[in-house]
Scaffold this active site. Structure first.
Site, PDB file in Angstrom:
ATOM      1  N   SER A 180     -36.683 -40.824  -4.040  1.00 23.02           N
ATOM      2  CA  SER A 180     -37.568 -40.211  -2.949  1.00 23.02           C
ATOM      3  C   SER A 180     -38.704 -41.119  -2.209  1.00 23.02           C
ATOM      4  O   SER A 180     -39.152 -40.683  -1.075  1.00 23.02           O
ATOM      5  CB  SER A 180     -38.118 -38.935  -3.457  1.00 23.02           C
ATOM      6  N   ARG A 181     -39.012 -41.782  -3.052  1.00 28.72           N
ATOM      7  CA  ARG A 181     -40.321 -43.007  -2.481  1.00 28.72           C
ATOM      8  C   ARG A 181     -39.833 -43.939  -1.628  1.00 28.72           C
ATOM      9  O   ARG A 181     -40.746 -44.335  -1.178  1.00 28.72           O
ATOM     10  CB  ARG A 181     -41.078 -43.152  -3.776  1.00 28.72           C
ATOM     11  N   GLY A 205     -30.647 -38.076 -13.663  1.00 32.84           N
ATOM     12  CA  GLY A 205     -30.255 -39.314 -13.109  1.00 32.84           C
ATOM     13  C   GLY A 205     -30.724 -40.346 -13.960  1.00 32.84           C
ATOM     14  O   GLY A 205     -31.845 -40.600 -14.667  1.00 32.84           O
ATOM     15  N   MET A 238     -37.702 -32.569  -8.008  1.00 27.36           N
ATOM     16  CA  MET A 238     -38.956 -32.338  -7.384  1.00 27.36           C
ATOM     17  C   MET A 238     -38.695 -32.477  -6.060  1.00 27.36           C
ATOM     18  O   MET A 238     -39.513 -32.594  -5.218  1.00 27.36           O
ATOM     19  CB  MET A 238     -40.000 -33.821  -7.949  1.00 27.36           C
ATOM     20  N   LEU A 283     -34.719 -34.112  -1.652  1.00 26.19           N
ATOM     21  CA  LEU A 283     -33.288 -34.704  -2.162  1.00 26.19           C
ATOM     22  C   LEU A 283     -32.731 -35.683  -1.377  1.00 26.19           C
ATOM     23  O   LEU A 283     -32.631 -35.584  -0.096  1.00 26.19           O
ATOM     24  CB  LEU A 283     -32.498 -33.180  -2.324  1.00 26.19           C
ATOM     25  N   ARG A 334       1.780 -22.042 -16.707  1.00 26.27           N
ATOM     26  CA  ARG A 334       0.398 -22.484 -16.930  1.00 26.27           C
ATOM     27  C   ARG A 334      -0.399 -21.761 -18.023  1.00 26.27           C
ATOM     28  O   ARG A 334      -0.402 -20.488 -18.133  1.00 26.27           O
ATOM     29  CB  ARG A 334      -0.385 -22.376 -15.491  1.00 26.27           C
ATOM     30  N   GLN A 353     -37.371 -41.547 -18.664  1.00 20.90           N
ATOM     31  CA  GLN A 353     -37.319 -39.975 -18.731  1.00 20.90           C
ATOM     32  C   GLN A 353     -36.009 -39.416 -19.627  1.00 20.90           C
ATOM     33  O   GLN A 353     -36.079 -38.467 -20.038  1.00 20.90           O
ATOM     34  CB  GLN A 353     -37.390 -39.459 -17.255  1.00 20.90           C
ATOM     35  N   ARG A 363      -1.365 -29.124 -14.039  1.00 22.12           N
ATOM     36  CA  ARG A 363      -0.815 -27.723 -14.039  1.00 22.12           C
ATOM     37  C   ARG A 363       0.118 -27.380 -13.181  1.00 22.12           C
ATOM     38  O   ARG A 363       0.576 -28.206 -12.001  1.00 22.12           O
ATOM     39  CB  ARG A 363      -1.973 -26.911 -13.246  1.00 22.12           C
ATOM     40  N   ASP A 418      -1.313 -23.809  -9.312  1.00 18.96           N
ATOM     41  CA  ASP A 418      -2.724 -23.476  -9.361  1.00 18.96           C
ATOM     42  C   ASP A 418      -2.930 -22.564  -8.017  1.00 18.96           C
ATOM     43  O   ASP A 418      -2.616 -23.069  -6.827  1.00 18.96           O
ATOM     44  CB  ASP A 418      -3.473 -24.677  -9.006  1.00 18.96           C
TER      45      ASP A 418
HETATM   46  O1  PAF Z   1     -36.860 -36.703 -12.423  1.00 14.97           O
HETATM   47  C1  PAF Z   1     -37.577 -35.681 -11.855  1.00 14.97           C
HETATM   48  O2  PAF Z   1     -37.358 -35.369 -10.575  1.00 14.97           O
HETATM   49  C2  PAF Z   1     -38.830 -35.214 -12.382  1.00 14.97           C
HETATM   50  O3  PAF Z   1     -39.418 -35.884 -13.265  1.00 14.97           O
HETATM   51  C3  PAF Z   1     -38.203 -33.848 -13.267  1.00 14.97           C
HETATM   52  C4  PAF Z   1     -37.095 -34.034 -14.391  1.00 14.97           C
HETATM   53  C5  PAF Z   1     -37.651 -32.859 -12.186  1.00 14.97           C
HETATM   54  C6  PAF Z   1     -39.303 -33.005 -13.937  1.00 14.97           C
HETATM   55  O4  PAF Z   1     -40.236 -32.730 -13.071  1.00 14.97           O
END
Ligand code: PAF
Length: 436
Positions: A333-334, A294, A177, A180, A86, A300, A96, A99
Site C-alpha cells: 500500500s505504501r 500475505g 489495513m 487494498l 457424485r 508478521q 465430479r 456439478d
Molecule cells: O498486514 C496488515 O495489513 C496488518 O498488519 C494487519 C495484519 C491487518 C494487522 O493490523
C-alpha cells in the site's frame, strides 16, 4: 406459485461428460414445475483450482422457468448429482461426474448454508459468461452478488460470524489495513475459493505505529476498498473506527516474545505487540476457521503463527504468496508514495533477493556467501538505505547459524527518501525447499 426464471451452470469432468450433461438436462425437463428449459452448447475448459490433478471440464448453462422454490430446485440438482454418481458432501475441487450450480433465481438474493444466489463468482468464469450470452442473457445487467454486509461495531460483526458458525460454515478472515491492491485481492480470492463465508476487516491499527511513524498518512481508500471486496465476493466487511475497535477503557495488550524482537521488531519497537493485540481481537470476534496473511510481511506471519499456537485459537493460518509488479517490486500500500526515481530504484530489493536465490539454486550453500551476494546487488543502488538483510529459517524465521544451510528465507528492508514522503519497503524470498 408464480413462475421464476432460473439459470443453472452444468459441469462434468469425470466419465462420459457429454452424456452426463445431456441426461441431467433431460431429467430436469421432466421435473414437475420445470418448463421452457433451454441449454447452451457445451464448452471444454481446463480445471483451475487447488484440487488433485484432473481432466478438463465440459460446461454449459441452462435457462428454465420454474414454479419450484429455490431450495427445492437446489434439492432437484443435488438429487441429479447423486444419481450421476457424485458423492455428497463432495470434497472441494475434486473431479465430479456432474456439478449443477444455481446461478440466478429471478432477481432474488439468497444467503443460506446450502445456497448463495446470485452465485458469487459467476462473472469471473468465462465458461459461465459465454453460455449465458449464447442464451441471450444481458450479462452486464444480470445481478452480481450483493454488496458485502458492512459492520462498524464489533458486537454486530461478531454476531454475524456467530450465525455462520451456528450453521457449521467454514469462515475465512482476511485482516487488512485497507488501501487494498492486487496482493490483498489474491488473499480474498483464495479465501473465497476455500471458505463458505469470507469476512474482510479494514482497520488502520494505531497500536502498530510508533509515534512519528506514518499512521496519519497511511493511505485510506475505503470506498475503493469496499468495491474491491464486493468484486472479490466478500460476504462481510468490518471497518470500525478506532473508538469502535478499542473502547476508551481498553487496556489489555498482547506481548510478543523473541519472534518479534529482531528485524522489524528492532526497527519498530512495539510494532508486533500492536499487531498481536489487534489480530487477537479480530480472531476472538470472528473465530475464523481460516485466516489469510500475505507472505510479504513474513515476520508478521511468523509472529501471528506463534500467537495462534500460544493462545490456542482454533484457526488455520494460511500464508499467501507475494504478488509483484512485472519488474519484481512487491505490491504494498505504501508504493504509491515512491517518487519516480525511487520507484525505479526500488526493484533493487527483489534483484538482490533473486541473485541469492539463483546462487542457492546453483549450489552455493554458505550462509554468509549468500548474504554477500545480495549485499553486493543492494550496494549498486545508493537510493536504497538498507535497514537489514537477513537469512532466516523458513516458517518461524529463527536465525540460521553461520556455515552451510539447506534452505531459508532472505528478508530485506530499506528506506527510500525522494518521494512524497520517505517510504520503507520490505521484501523476502524463499531460497530453497528445505523446511518450507
Ligand atoms: O498486514 C496488515 O495489513 C496488518 O498488519 C494487519 C495484519 C491487518 C494487522 O493490523
Amino acid at each position: 406459485m408464480r413462475d421464476t426464471t432460473a439459470y443453472l451452470a452444468l459441469g462434468s469432468n469425470e466419465g462420459d461428460r457429454a452424456a452426463q450433461l445431456q441426461r441431467a438436462l433431460e431429467r430436469l425437463r421432466a421435473v414437475p414445475g420445470v418448463h421452457d428449459l433451454r441449454a447452451s452448447a457445451f464448452r471444454e475448459s481446463a480445471f483451475v483450482g487447488d484440487g488433485p490433478p484432473q481432466g478438463p471440464y465440459l460446461n454449459g448453462v441452462a435457462r428454465l422457468r420454474t414454479t419450484l422454490p429455490a431450495h427445492a430446485l437446489l434439492g432437484v440438482c443435488q438429487a441429479l448429482e447423486a444419481e450421476a454418481g457424485r458423492k455428497l458432501p463432495a470434497p472441494r475441487h475434486h473431479p465430479r461426474p456432474l456439478d449443477l450450480d444455481l446461478l440466478f433465481y429471478g432477481d432474488e438474493e439468497i444467503d443460506t448454508r446450502e445456497l448463495t444466489v446470485p452465485h458469487p463468482r459467476w462473472h469471473q468464469r468465462p465458461f459461465v459468461v459465454e453460455p449465458l450470452r449464447e442464451l441471450g442473457a444481458d450479462v452486464e445487467a444480470l445481478p452480481r452478488w450483493r454488496r458485502p454486509l458492512s459492520f462498524e461495531t464489533a458486537a454486530e460483526f461478531a454476531a454475524r460470524c456467530s450465525t455462520w458458525h451456528a450453521g457449521a460454515l467454514v469462515v475465512g478472515l482476511v485482516p487488512t489495513m485497507g488501501a487494498l491492491h492486487a496482493g490483498h485481492a489474491s488473499l480474498l480470492r483464495r479465501a473465497r475459493e476455500e471458505c463458505d463465508r469470507v469476512a474482510a476487516t479494514i482497520f488502520v491499527n494505531p497500536l502498530q505505529f510508533a509515534p512519528g511513524e506514518d499512521f496519519a498518512a497511511y493511505p485510506r481508500t475505503l470506498a475503493a476498498d469496499l468495491r474491491l471486496c464486493a468484486e472479490a465476493g466478500v460476504d462481510a466487511v468490518f471497518a470500525p473506527t478506532v473508538g469502535a475497535m478499542y473502547d476508551p477503557e481498553f487496556c489489555s495488550h498482547v506481548a510478543t516474545g523473541s519472534a518479534a524482537e529482531t528485524m522489524e521488531g528492532a526497527v519498530r519497537p512495539g510494532h508486533f505487540a500492536g499487531i498481536a493485540t489487534v489480530v487477537t481481537r479480530l480472531l476472538a470476534l470472528a473465530r475464523p476457521t481460516r485466516a489469510y496473511f500475505g507472505e510479504k510481511d513474513a515476520q508478521q506471519l511468523a509472529v501471528i503463527r506463534r500467537l495462534v499456537q500460544d493462545v490456542g485459537f482454533p484457526t488455520a493460518v494460511v500464508p499467501c504468496a507475494i504478488v509483484r509488479e512485472p519488474d519484481g517490486l512487491a505490491l504494498s500500500s505504501r508504493n504509491v508514495y515512491l517518487g519516480a526515481d525511487d520507484r525505479r530504484a526500488s526493484t533493487v530489493l527483489f534483484r538482490a533477493l533473486a541473485s541469492a536465490q539463483l546462487a542457492f539454486r546453483r549450489g552455493e550453500r554458505d550462509r554468509d556467501a549468500l548474504l554477500q551476494r545480495a549485499h553486493a546487488v543492494l550496494a549498486t543502488e545508493p537510493r536504497a538505505e538498507v535497514d537489514y538483510l537477513e537469512l532466516r529459517r523458513e516458517h518461524d524465521l529463527r536465525p540460521l547459524p553461520a556455515g552451510a544451510i539447506d534452505g531459508g528465507r532472505m528478508l530485506v528492508a530499506a528506506r527510500f527518501r525522494d518521494g512524497v514522503r520517505p517510504v520503507r519497503l520490505l521484501d523476502n524470498l524463499s531460497l530453497g525447499a528445505a523446511g518450507t
